[in-house]
Design a protein around this motif. Sequence first.
Motif, mmCIF file in Angstrom:
data_model
loop_
_atom_site.group_PDB
_atom_site.id
_atom_site.type_symbol
_atom_site.label_atom_id
_atom_site.label_comp_id
_atom_site.label_asym_id
_atom_site.label_seq_id
_atom_site.Cartn_x
_atom_site.Cartn_y
_atom_site.Cartn_z
ATOM 1 N N LYS A 371 15.286 -3.838 -16.283
ATOM 2 C CA LYS A 371 14.142 -4.786 -15.888
ATOM 3 C C LYS A 371 13.759 -4.755 -14.372
ATOM 4 N N LEU A 372 14.872 -4.525 -13.491
ATOM 5 C CA LEU A 372 14.289 -4.484 -12.081
ATOM 6 C C LEU A 372 13.959 -3.198 -11.687
ATOM 7 N N SER A 373 13.985 -2.002 -12.508
ATOM 8 C CA SER A 373 13.463 -0.634 -12.294
ATOM 9 C C SER A 373 12.026 -0.686 -12.824
ATOM 10 N N SER A 374 11.778 -1.407 -13.354
ATOM 11 C CA SER A 374 10.364 -1.329 -14.172
ATOM 12 C C SER A 374 9.185 -2.550 -13.480
ATOM 13 N N LEU A 375 9.708 -3.286 -12.604
ATOM 14 C CA LEU A 375 8.878 -4.491 -12.094
ATOM 15 C C LEU A 375 7.489 -3.649 -11.658
ATOM 16 N N THR A 376 6.491 -4.542 -12.053
ATOM 17 C CA THR A 376 5.077 -3.972 -11.569
ATOM 18 C C THR A 376 4.135 -4.846 -11.519
ATOM 19 N N LEU A 377 3.152 -4.748 -10.638
ATOM 20 C CA LEU A 377 2.100 -5.788 -10.960
ATOM 21 C C LEU A 377 0.889 -5.269 -11.697
ATOM 22 N N LEU A 378 1.240 -4.019 -12.167
ATOM 23 C CA LEU A 378 -0.088 -3.416 -13.066
ATOM 24 C C LEU A 378 -0.497 -4.677 -14.037
ATOM 25 N N PRO A 379 -1.570 -4.796 -14.923
ATOM 26 C CA PRO A 379 -1.765 -5.392 -16.038
ATOM 27 C C PRO A 379 -1.221 -4.741 -17.079
ATOM 28 N N ALA A 380 -1.200 -5.471 -18.273
ATOM 29 C CA ALA A 380 -0.343 -4.932 -19.587
ATOM 30 C C ALA A 380 -1.360 -3.785 -20.195
ATOM 31 N N ASN A 437 -2.117 3.871 -13.198
ATOM 32 C CA ASN A 437 -0.980 3.630 -12.208
ATOM 33 C C ASN A 437 -1.544 3.360 -10.744
ATOM 34 N N TRP A 438 -0.545 3.222 -10.053
ATOM 35 C CA TRP A 438 -1.071 2.796 -8.621
ATOM 36 C C TRP A 438 -1.214 4.343 -7.842
ATOM 37 N N ALA A 439 -2.383 4.172 -7.253
ATOM 38 C CA ALA A 439 -2.457 5.257 -6.114
ATOM 39 C C ALA A 439 -2.431 4.734 -4.778
ATOM 40 N N MET A 440 -1.583 5.312 -3.819
ATOM 41 C CA MET A 440 -1.324 4.657 -2.509
ATOM 42 C C MET A 440 -2.117 5.695 -1.535
ATOM 43 N N GLY A 441 -2.512 4.772 -0.686
ATOM 44 C CA GLY A 441 -3.407 5.371 0.703
ATOM 45 C C GLY A 441 -3.349 4.547 1.858
ATOM 46 N N GLU A 442 -4.373 4.711 2.564
ATOM 47 C CA GLU A 442 -4.726 3.895 3.750
ATOM 48 C C GLU A 442 -6.205 3.722 3.952
ATOM 49 N N SER A 443 -6.733 2.747 4.384
ATOM 50 C CA SER A 443 -7.940 2.336 4.205
ATOM 51 C C SER A 443 -8.347 1.313 5.663
ATOM 52 N N ARG A 444 -9.425 1.515 6.246
ATOM 53 C CA ARG A 444 -9.996 0.895 7.218
ATOM 54 C C ARG A 444 -11.285 0.015 6.742
ATOM 55 N N MET A 445 -11.402 -0.271 5.472
ATOM 56 C CA MET A 445 -12.566 -0.933 4.727
ATOM 57 C C MET A 445 -13.018 -2.121 5.599
ATOM 58 N N PRO A 446 -14.304 -2.272 5.835
ATOM 59 C CA PRO A 446 -14.759 -3.002 6.779
ATOM 60 C C PRO A 446 -14.790 -4.472 6.065
ATOM 61 N N LYS A 461 -10.007 -0.591 14.808
ATOM 62 C CA LYS A 461 -9.142 -1.138 13.754
ATOM 63 C C LYS A 461 -8.206 -0.320 13.134
ATOM 64 N N PRO A 462 -6.961 -0.685 13.063
ATOM 65 C CA PRO A 462 -5.943 0.090 12.370
ATOM 66 C C PRO A 462 -6.044 0.189 10.910
ATOM 67 N N LYS A 463 -5.405 1.385 10.339
ATOM 68 C CA LYS A 463 -5.676 1.358 8.903
ATOM 69 C C LYS A 463 -4.547 0.579 8.352
ATOM 70 N N GLU A 464 -4.825 0.138 7.227
ATOM 71 C CA GLU A 464 -3.996 -0.624 6.489
ATOM 72 C C GLU A 464 -3.387 0.261 5.346
ATOM 73 N N LYS A 465 -1.989 0.163 4.824
ATOM 74 C CA LYS A 465 -1.588 0.788 3.709
ATOM 75 C C LYS A 465 -2.297 0.143 2.471
ATOM 76 N N VAL A 466 -2.598 0.849 1.447
ATOM 77 C CA VAL A 466 -3.437 0.126 0.250
ATOM 78 C C VAL A 466 -2.731 0.760 -0.992
ATOM 79 N N ALA A 467 -2.538 0.053 -1.866
ATOM 80 C CA ALA A 467 -2.310 0.767 -3.324
ATOM 81 C C ALA A 467 -3.138 0.267 -4.124
#
Length: 529
Positions: A371-380, A437-446, A461-467
């Motif tokens: 359970k601990l290794s498969s935790l995710t906020l992805l929808p079902a 799945n999640w895609a990881m990146g960074e963004s400076r979205m307005p 404005k600094p970029k923020e990590k975003v998944a």
Amino acid sequence: MTLNRRNFLKSTGAGLAGIGLFSFLPEPLWAAVSENSSLPRSTPELQGIASPNLLAFIEAVEKEKLGLHSLMVVRHGKVAAEGWWAPYAPDLKHTLFSLSKSFTSTGIGLAVTEGKLKVTDKVVSFFPNDLPATVSPNLAAMRIKDLLTMTTGHDKDTIGPLVQDKSGSWARTFLALPVEHEPGTHFLYNTGATYMLSAIIQKVTNQNLLDYLTPRLLQPLGIVGADWETDPQGIATGGFGLRIKTEDIAKFGQLYLQKGVYNGQQILPAAWVEEATAYQVPNAASTTPAHEWNQGYGYQFWRSRHNSYRGDGAMGQYCLVLPEQDAVIAITSETSNMQAILNQVWDHILPGMKPAALPANAAAQKALKQKLSSLTLLPAKINSNSPVVKSISGKTFRLVDNHLKAQSISFAFTPTTCIFKLQDNQETHQITCGLNNWAMGESRMPGEPPSFVQMEPKEPKPKEKVAAFGTWQDPNTFVMTWVFNQTPHSETVTCHFEKDTVRLEFNDSVAAKAPERPKPRPTLEGRLA
């Protein structure tokens, strides 16, 4: 308490501060850097915790949709269980909000230890050039201890006027506010009071609070990469704005659990730990039903039920210390019901803690580990395709005029991703969404940054990590979820396609917890170029 936190959400919004360089002081003033920066690992049963109870806790918070991002349970100095809900991860920092206050309090304790100040010192004595023309008796009487215990005498939290201040001096603004009650007699949760503790530390040390804490607290605990938001003068905000990892929160709790000792070194005096975490003042009427916000208040620590105490922050950031169980529980989350998470701790984790090691339970440990290794906020369920894709992929939509000055958007689909681009008058912003799945990146979205405190914008404005991930809600509706996973916050972007037009609706996750907060981004409408 809930009202105060909602007002904090309303009056504040958080930029990100850089890390300054600390000045070196004589070596004896702090402990050596921790050689082993990680806490030792173990299994629940070896540390006297029943794995089924931990699993029940996780299942309960997920069933109640309490929004956990991470969990770490430490007992007898060893990590017995840990997990992160993807895209949150062990190596990512997390915004602490008011859990920052307990670190500020620790800075005061270190300054007291070094003889730089006393808790009985008057606040006005540190700011002779920022005092109002008339110093009221209540303001003159206010002590550092009154800042620590949230008994400054104010009727309202002072943080709103501070962050809205245009003069550049938050301390001057704080000191100009009316003090309606005699200090020490009236509890009011007051984030501005914690800022003043930070400002006092900078006055007496000539160092930003983060720089002051780095060699004395963070390095000995093996905490690296911390950052802390600052005011326009470079003073750490104190009451919010610190970002560290989940394990760093657990280390901080372990330091307090061990009466200021870490890795065999006395980093903080035991007497200060006792004083800071003790019941100093009442924080609710005696007739209030029992819950976590009427057990008394210490020096920027809350007393809790079961003879425990904690630092905590808005939307569910916890450092819970249980001395009777020799345990620390660190949690990060985004929730509108902070009490509910603590209730689940008391209902599930606490009863599973026994006085001695438990017999091995291989099946339960395996179920918990899975359970601990498969935790995710992805929808079902994620639908990765729609017939609309062929007509829109790689094409540009011109946008109707909007206050973000966004000019155009595009969607480029592959079998596994959608690359979303937004062009404004400055640059092209890009977020890649995974379709399964999640895609990881960074963004400076307005738009407003993914945090609370509306400060003067820093350029650039600094970029923020975003998944991010995307799914087709129906053949004409594509939904992107952007998780700014060094904060608790996310944004859901619903894209409605009809013939050659698109409409983007933005729903940021704070809105559900603080509906009075201004909507950060407008609805965008566009047409195929």
